[in-house]
Write an enzyme that holds these catalytic residues in place. Sequence first.
Site, PDB file in Angstrom:
ATOM      1  N   VAL A  36     118.543  32.566  31.861  1.00 31.95           N
ATOM      2  CA  VAL A  36     117.875  33.629  32.406  1.00 31.95           C
ATOM      3  C   VAL A  36     116.428  33.462  32.470  1.00 31.95           C
ATOM      4  CG1 VAL A  36     117.430  36.019  32.147  1.00 31.95           C
ATOM      5  CG2 VAL A  36     119.607  35.210  31.298  1.00 31.95           C
ATOM      6  N   TYR A  37     115.769  32.676  31.676  1.00 33.01           N
ATOM      7  CA  TYR A  37     114.366  32.539  31.847  1.00 33.01           C
ATOM      8  C   TYR A  37     114.436  31.668  33.229  1.00 33.01           C
ATOM      9  CZ  TYR A  37     109.537  31.041  31.109  1.00 33.01           C
ATOM     10  OH  TYR A  37     108.146  30.826  31.096  1.00 33.01           O
ATOM     11  N   ASP A  38     114.900  30.632  33.196  1.00 29.45           N
ATOM     12  CA  ASP A  38     114.854  29.698  34.248  1.00 29.45           C
ATOM     13  C   ASP A  38     115.069  30.250  35.803  1.00 29.45           C
ATOM     14  OD1 ASP A  38     116.371  26.835  32.421  1.00 29.45           O
ATOM     15  OD2 ASP A  38     114.372  27.906  32.431  1.00 29.45           O
ATOM     16  N   SER A  83      79.229  24.058  12.713  1.00 29.29           N
ATOM     17  CA  SER A  83      80.178  23.320  11.814  1.00 29.29           C
ATOM     18  C   SER A  83      79.896  23.910  10.584  1.00 29.29           C
ATOM     19  CB  SER A  83      79.577  21.813  11.907  1.00 29.29           C
ATOM     20  OG  SER A  83      78.280  21.972  11.849  1.00 29.29           O
ATOM     21  N   LEU A  84      80.950  23.552   9.697  1.00 26.67           N
ATOM     22  CA  LEU A  84      80.957  23.795   8.380  1.00 26.67           C
ATOM     23  C   LEU A  84      80.317  22.767   7.377  1.00 26.67           C
ATOM     24  CD1 LEU A  84      84.732  25.155   8.259  1.00 26.67           C
ATOM     25  CD2 LEU A  84      82.525  26.771   8.496  1.00 26.67           C
ATOM     26  N   LYS A 115      92.759  23.636   7.117  1.00 21.57           N
ATOM     27  CA  LYS A 115      91.706  22.912   8.307  1.00 21.57           C
ATOM     28  C   LYS A 115      92.600  21.987   9.072  1.00 21.57           C
ATOM     29  CE  LYS A 115      87.105  20.947   8.687  1.00 21.57           C
ATOM     30  NZ  LYS A 115      87.457  20.062   9.522  1.00 21.57           N
ATOM     31  N   ARG A 136      84.416  22.269  22.138  1.00 24.28           N
ATOM     32  CA  ARG A 136      83.200  22.659  21.193  1.00 24.28           C
ATOM     33  C   ARG A 136      81.869  22.076  21.895  1.00 24.28           C
ATOM     34  NH1 ARG A 136      80.263  20.572  17.522  1.00 24.28           N
ATOM     35  NH2 ARG A 136      79.316  22.015  15.770  1.00 24.28           N
ATOM     36  N   GLU A 170      92.128  25.310  17.015  1.00 29.35           N
ATOM     37  CA  GLU A 170      92.052  24.037  17.039  1.00 29.35           C
ATOM     38  C   GLU A 170      93.328  23.513  17.811  1.00 29.35           C
ATOM     39  OE1 GLU A 170      89.599  22.920  15.178  1.00 29.35           O
ATOM     40  OE2 GLU A 170      89.796  20.683  14.901  1.00 29.35           O
ATOM     41  N   LYS A 287      86.545  30.959   3.270  1.00 26.52           N
ATOM     42  CA  LYS A 287      85.447  31.765   3.943  1.00 26.52           C
ATOM     43  C   LYS A 287      85.468  32.989   3.172  1.00 26.52           C
ATOM     44  CE  LYS A 287      86.490  30.531   8.576  1.00 26.52           C
ATOM     45  NZ  LYS A 287      87.184  30.794   9.762  1.00 26.52           N
TER      46      LYS A 287
END
Length: 319
Positions: A36-38, A83-84, A115, A136, A170, A287
Site C-alpha cells: 500500500v505504501y509503495d 563539547s562536553l 553517548k 558540528r 548524533e 546532565k
Amino acid sequence: MDRMELEKRVEELNQLLHEYGHAYYSLDKPLVPDAVYDQLMQELLAIEAENPDLIYPDSPSQRVGGEILTGFGKVVHEFPMLSLSNAFSEVDLREFDKRVQAATGHQVTYICELKIDGLAISLKYVDGRFVQGSTRGDGTVGEDITANLKTIRTIPLRLNEPVSIEVRGEAYMPKKSFVHLNATRDEAGEEPFANPRNAAAGSLRQLDPKIAASRNLAIFVYGIGGDGSAYGQDSHSDSLDALDTLGFETNHERKRCASIDEVIDYIGKWVENRSNLEYEIDGIVVKVDNFEDQEQLGFTARNPRWATAFKFPAEEVMT
Ligand SMILES: NC(=O)c1cc2c(N)ncc(C(N)=O)c2s1
C-alpha cells in the site's frame, strides 16, 4: 482530476506517506502493508512527474536528491554546538557532583543518556518542515549536508507540529550496516572503514546523496538548540519527550537519577551491556536535568558546567 483536486490529492499523499513512513521507520509499527505504501508513493511520483510545480521540498519523494553536489556550503550555528567535559572514573563523577551541589545548593536530579559514537548533527525546521542539516564543524561553523541527511529515514521531513526549531543529534551507522559495508568494500578491493563512526562520517561527506542513501545511516536526536525552555519544558528529560512527540527518534535507554550513586550504577550497567547494543557508544552523558539548575551552573569557556561525559575505556579490538 482538475487542478484543485490534484493539489488536494498531493497534500493528502504527502501527509499519508509522512505518517506511514514515521510509523514504519521510527516506531517499527507499520500502519499499512508495504504494497500500500509503495502504491501511494508511485501515485505521488506520477503526479509529481506530470506536475513538477506540485513537488513539495519536503515531499517523501525528495529524500534522495538527484544531483551530485560540487561541495558543501557553510552553516553558522545559531547556538554553538558545545563539547562536553570528560569524566574517567568514579572519583571524577563524585567531584562533578560536589561542584554541582556547591553551585546549586541542593541535590539535583541527573539524566543519563548513552553517548552515541557517531557524528554530531544539527537539524533545522521552519514551520515543521526540514530545511537544513549540518555537521558540528568547529562548534560555530559546520558544513551543510542537508541532501545527505534527507536520506536518513528516521529524520522526519515534516514534524507532527508546525514548529520552527533547531535540534541536535548524533548520526551513526548501526554495527550490522558497518560489517556489511566493509564486506562489500573488501569484495570491491576498497579500503575498509576503521569503525562505524568513521564510516558514518565518510558517508555523510559524500557529494552524491545516492551513496549516502545506500549506507543505512541512522540518528538519535538528543537536544534542542538553545535552551529547551523556549518550548515550555522545564527539564532536559521533558524536552526529550517533546522531541518524541514531534516525531523525532530519541534514545529510550535514558534514565533520570536522583543521586550520583544512581548515575554510577547506571554507568556500571552499560559498561557491561554496551556490546549488546545495535550501535556503538563511547560513554554515558550525565546532565543536570532541571533547566533552572542548568542556568545557575552556566558554562565555562568550552563546556557546560551542568554536564559531563563519562568515557568508557577503548574496547579491546577482537582480532
Ligand atoms: N558533545 C555533546 O554535547 C554531546 C554528544 C553526545 C553524544 N555523542 N551522544 C549523546 C548525547 C546526549 N544524549 O546528550 C550527546 S551530547
